[in-house]
Scaffold this motif. Structure first.
Motif, mmCIF file in Angstrom:
data_model
loop_
_atom_site.group_PDB
_atom_site.id
_atom_site.type_symbol
_atom_site.label_atom_id
_atom_site.label_comp_id
_atom_site.label_asym_id
_atom_site.label_seq_id
_atom_site.Cartn_x
_atom_site.Cartn_y
_atom_site.Cartn_z
ATOM 1 N N ALA A 153 54.050 -15.013 -70.402
ATOM 2 C CA ALA A 153 54.896 -15.804 -71.300
ATOM 3 C C ALA A 153 55.907 -16.604 -70.485
ATOM 4 O O ALA A 153 56.337 -16.175 -69.412
ATOM 5 C CB ALA A 153 55.623 -14.897 -72.289
ATOM 6 N N PRO A 154 56.301 -17.771 -70.976
ATOM 7 C CA PRO A 154 57.268 -18.602 -70.247
ATOM 8 C C PRO A 154 58.593 -17.868 -70.041
ATOM 9 O O PRO A 154 58.988 -17.029 -70.857
ATOM 10 C CB PRO A 154 57.470 -19.808 -71.154
ATOM 11 N N ASP A 155 59.275 -18.193 -68.947
ATOM 12 C CA ASP A 155 60.552 -17.552 -68.637
ATOM 13 C C ASP A 155 61.560 -17.698 -69.770
ATOM 14 O O ASP A 155 62.421 -16.840 -69.951
ATOM 15 C CB ASP A 155 61.140 -18.124 -67.352
ATOM 16 N N ALA A 156 61.461 -18.767 -70.541
ATOM 17 C CA ALA A 156 62.388 -18.968 -71.649
ATOM 18 C C ALA A 156 62.233 -17.875 -72.714
ATOM 19 O O ALA A 156 63.158 -17.621 -73.472
ATOM 20 C CB ALA A 156 62.166 -20.333 -72.290
ATOM 21 N N ASN A 157 61.078 -17.219 -72.760
ATOM 22 C CA ASN A 157 60.831 -16.188 -73.771
ATOM 23 C C ASN A 157 60.916 -14.773 -73.228
ATOM 24 O O ASN A 157 60.713 -13.818 -73.968
ATOM 25 C CB ASN A 157 59.449 -16.375 -74.400
ATOM 26 N N VAL A 158 61.172 -14.613 -71.937
ATOM 27 C CA VAL A 158 61.219 -13.284 -71.328
ATOM 28 C C VAL A 158 62.366 -13.237 -70.320
ATOM 29 O O VAL A 158 62.498 -14.113 -69.473
ATOM 30 C CB VAL A 158 59.891 -12.947 -70.601
ATOM 31 N N LYS A 159 63.200 -12.191 -70.435
ATOM 32 C CA LYS A 159 64.299 -11.987 -69.484
ATOM 33 C C LYS A 159 64.282 -10.520 -69.056
ATOM 34 O O LYS A 159 63.989 -9.644 -69.867
ATOM 35 C CB LYS A 159 65.645 -12.276 -70.142
ATOM 36 N N PRO A 160 64.629 -10.226 -67.801
ATOM 37 C CA PRO A 160 64.686 -8.827 -67.371
ATOM 38 C C PRO A 160 65.853 -8.097 -68.054
ATOM 39 O O PRO A 160 66.870 -8.704 -68.389
ATOM 40 C CB PRO A 160 64.907 -8.916 -65.862
ATOM 41 N N VAL A 161 65.671 -6.801 -68.249
ATOM 42 C CA VAL A 161 66.759 -5.972 -68.782
ATOM 43 C C VAL A 161 67.683 -5.649 -67.615
ATOM 44 O O VAL A 161 67.235 -5.155 -66.572
ATOM 45 C CB VAL A 161 66.208 -4.681 -69.428
ATOM 46 N N GLU A 162 68.961 -5.944 -67.799
ATOM 47 C CA GLU A 162 69.934 -5.777 -66.720
ATOM 48 C C GLU A 162 71.206 -5.116 -67.230
ATOM 49 O O GLU A 162 71.546 -5.230 -68.407
ATOM 50 C CB GLU A 162 70.315 -7.139 -66.131
ATOM 51 N N ASP A 163 71.886 -4.437 -66.319
ATOM 52 C CA ASP A 163 73.247 -3.961 -66.565
ATOM 53 C C ASP A 163 74.192 -4.927 -65.854
ATOM 54 O O ASP A 163 73.856 -5.471 -64.792
ATOM 55 C CB ASP A 163 73.451 -2.553 -66.000
ATOM 56 N N HIS A 164 75.364 -5.132 -66.439
ATOM 57 C CA HIS A 164 76.347 -6.051 -65.856
ATOM 58 C C HIS A 164 77.695 -5.354 -65.734
ATOM 59 O O HIS A 164 78.035 -4.483 -66.543
ATOM 60 C CB HIS A 164 76.513 -7.297 -66.741
ATOM 61 N N ASP A 165 78.477 -5.772 -64.738
ATOM 62 C CA ASP A 165 79.838 -5.252 -64.636
ATOM 63 C C ASP A 165 80.744 -6.060 -65.562
ATOM 64 O O ASP A 165 80.278 -6.980 -66.250
ATOM 65 C CB ASP A 165 80.322 -5.259 -63.184
ATOM 66 N N LYS A 166 82.032 -5.740 -65.552
ATOM 67 C CA LYS A 166 82.962 -6.389 -66.480
ATOM 68 C C LYS A 166 83.101 -7.888 -66.237
ATOM 69 O O LYS A 166 83.497 -8.628 -67.119
ATOM 70 C CB LYS A 166 84.322 -5.703 -66.441
ATOM 71 N N ASP A 167 82.710 -8.351 -65.041
ATOM 72 C CA ASP A 167 82.781 -9.778 -64.727
ATOM 73 C C ASP A 167 81.467 -10.502 -65.011
ATOM 74 O O ASP A 167 81.344 -11.696 -64.750
ATOM 75 C CB ASP A 167 83.160 -9.975 -63.255
ATOM 76 N N GLY A 168 80.470 -9.776 -65.516
ATOM 77 C CA GLY A 168 79.183 -10.393 -65.836
ATOM 78 C C GLY A 168 78.179 -10.400 -64.701
ATOM 79 O O GLY A 168 77.105 -10.975 -64.827
ATOM 80 N N LYS A 193 61.050 -3.521 -67.739
ATOM 81 C CA LYS A 193 61.718 -3.604 -69.039
ATOM 82 C C LYS A 193 62.181 -5.043 -69.209
ATOM 83 O O LYS A 193 62.852 -5.598 -68.333
ATOM 84 C CB LYS A 193 62.905 -2.643 -69.126
ATOM 85 N N TRP A 194 61.807 -5.634 -70.324
ATOM 86 C CA TRP A 194 62.040 -7.057 -70.545
ATOM 87 C C TRP A 194 62.564 -7.301 -71.950
ATOM 88 O O TRP A 194 62.119 -6.669 -72.895
ATOM 89 C CB TRP A 194 60.725 -7.833 -70.385
ATOM 90 N N TRP A 195 63.484 -8.239 -72.068
ATOM 91 C CA TRP A 195 63.836 -8.766 -73.386
ATOM 92 C C TRP A 195 62.887 -9.930 -73.642
ATOM 93 O O TRP A 195 62.647 -10.748 -72.767
ATOM 94 C CB TRP A 195 65.283 -9.260 -73.424
ATOM 95 N N THR A 196 62.333 -9.988 -74.822
ATOM 96 C CA THR A 196 61.418 -11.073 -75.142
ATOM 97 C C THR A 196 61.658 -11.567 -76.560
ATOM 98 O O THR A 196 62.131 -10.819 -77.409
ATOM 99 C CB THR A 196 59.942 -10.635 -74.990
ATOM 100 N N GLN A 197 61.315 -12.810 -76.779
ATOM 101 C CA GLN A 197 61.328 -13.356 -78.133
ATOM 102 C C GLN A 197 59.911 -13.408 -78.682
ATOM 103 O O GLN A 197 59.690 -13.911 -79.766
ATOM 104 C CB GLN A 197 61.957 -14.748 -78.141
ATOM 105 N N GLY A 198 58.966 -12.872 -77.925
ATOM 106 C CA GLY A 198 57.586 -12.807 -78.395
ATOM 107 C C GLY A 198 56.720 -13.911 -77.813
ATOM 108 O O GLY A 198 57.024 -14.484 -76.778
ATOM 109 N N ASN A 199 55.649 -14.189 -78.507
ATOM 110 C CA ASN A 199 54.673 -15.170 -78.042
ATOM 111 C C ASN A 199 54.024 -15.868 -79.220
ATOM 112 O O ASN A 199 53.948 -15.309 -80.315
ATOM 113 C CB ASN A 199 53.597 -14.490 -77.185
ATOM 114 N N GLY A 200 53.546 -17.054 -78.962
ATOM 115 C CA GLY A 200 52.794 -17.780 -79.978
ATOM 116 C C GLY A 200 51.407 -17.173 -80.154
ATOM 117 O O GLY A 200 50.966 -16.350 -79.357
ATOM 118 N N SER A 201 50.733 -17.557 -81.194
ATOM 119 C CA SER A 201 49.397 -17.019 -81.452
ATOM 120 C C SER A 201 48.356 -17.729 -80.594
ATOM 121 O O SER A 201 48.398 -18.934 -80.416
ATOM 122 C CB SER A 201 49.053 -17.132 -82.933
ATOM 123 N N ALA A 202 47.412 -16.948 -80.067
ATOM 124 C CA ALA A 202 46.347 -17.501 -79.230
ATOM 125 C C ALA A 202 45.263 -18.163 -80.076
ATOM 126 O O ALA A 202 44.633 -19.118 -79.637
ATOM 127 C CB ALA A 202 45.724 -16.397 -78.370
#
Length: 189
Positions: A131-146, A155-164
């Motif tokens: 899936a394009p990078d715009a639809n998938v991001k790695p799961v991350e921890d951040h400090d107080k400054d981001g 582990k990935w955050w995703t908005q899914g995918n279009g139908s094939a």
């Protein structure tokens, strides 16, 4: 979706029998089997091409095969742990384009109800797919400054995918080619 899911395209065999009107003897049965296999082979080529270019956040393990059933039936079968997500699409913000999706109960956010964040992102665990990078991001921890303090493997955050639409397009191709294959195999009679 831990186990494999099968999708079948059937009904072409019934159409071939109705179209030919000649299935009365062993020779006709043999010709009909050739028609069905030829049409299924064309459908398999279309489905394989569709699945091979499908964008999916995870592992695309779809395989396509031709199976013979009782009574001379022939099936085009797509199998894979995520075949339904890939065929019909998934995600809240991605509208499905498969014309059969709504009638079969697949709609944006249908699977992920209760599993999504308010932003429309949901968690996928597994290998990173195509899936394009715009639809998938790695799961991350951040400090107080981001700043990223940890990135989680597989582990990935995703908005899914279009139908094939691979099986949908395969079924259209098979219907389009049926009459031609009957003429070719029956010798134009």
């Amino acid at each position: 979706m831990g186990s494999a899911t099968h999708m079948h395209i059937s009904g072409v065999d019934r159409a071939a029998r109705a179209l030919s009107g000649r299935v009365r003897d062993a020779v006709s049965e043999e010709r009909l089997a050739k028609v069905l296999y030829a049409v299924a082979q064309m459908g398999m080529d279309v489905a394989k091409a569709g699945y091979s270019k499908a964008e999916y956040p995870g592992t695309n393990d779809v395989s396509v095969s031709i199976e013979r059933g009782e009574g001379g039936k022939t099936y085009l079968v797509a199998t894979g742990a995520h075949v339904l997500f890939i065929e019909f699409g998934s995600g809240v913000n991605i509208a499905p384009t498969n014309p059969l999706a709504a009638g079969l109960g697949y709609h944006p956010g249908g699977f992920s109800t209760g599993k999504i964040r308010p932003s429309g992102w949901w968690l996928y665990v597994g290998e990173r797919g195509s899936a394009p990078d715009a639809n998938v991001k790695p799961v991350e921890d951040h400090d107080k400054d981001g700043n990223v303090t940890k990135t989680y493997a597989n582990k990935w955050w995703t908005q899914g995918n279009g139908s094939a639409n691979a099986m949908y397009e395969a079924s259209k191709e098979m219907r389009d080619q049926l009459a031609e294959q009957v003429r070719r195999i029956w010798g134009g009679r």
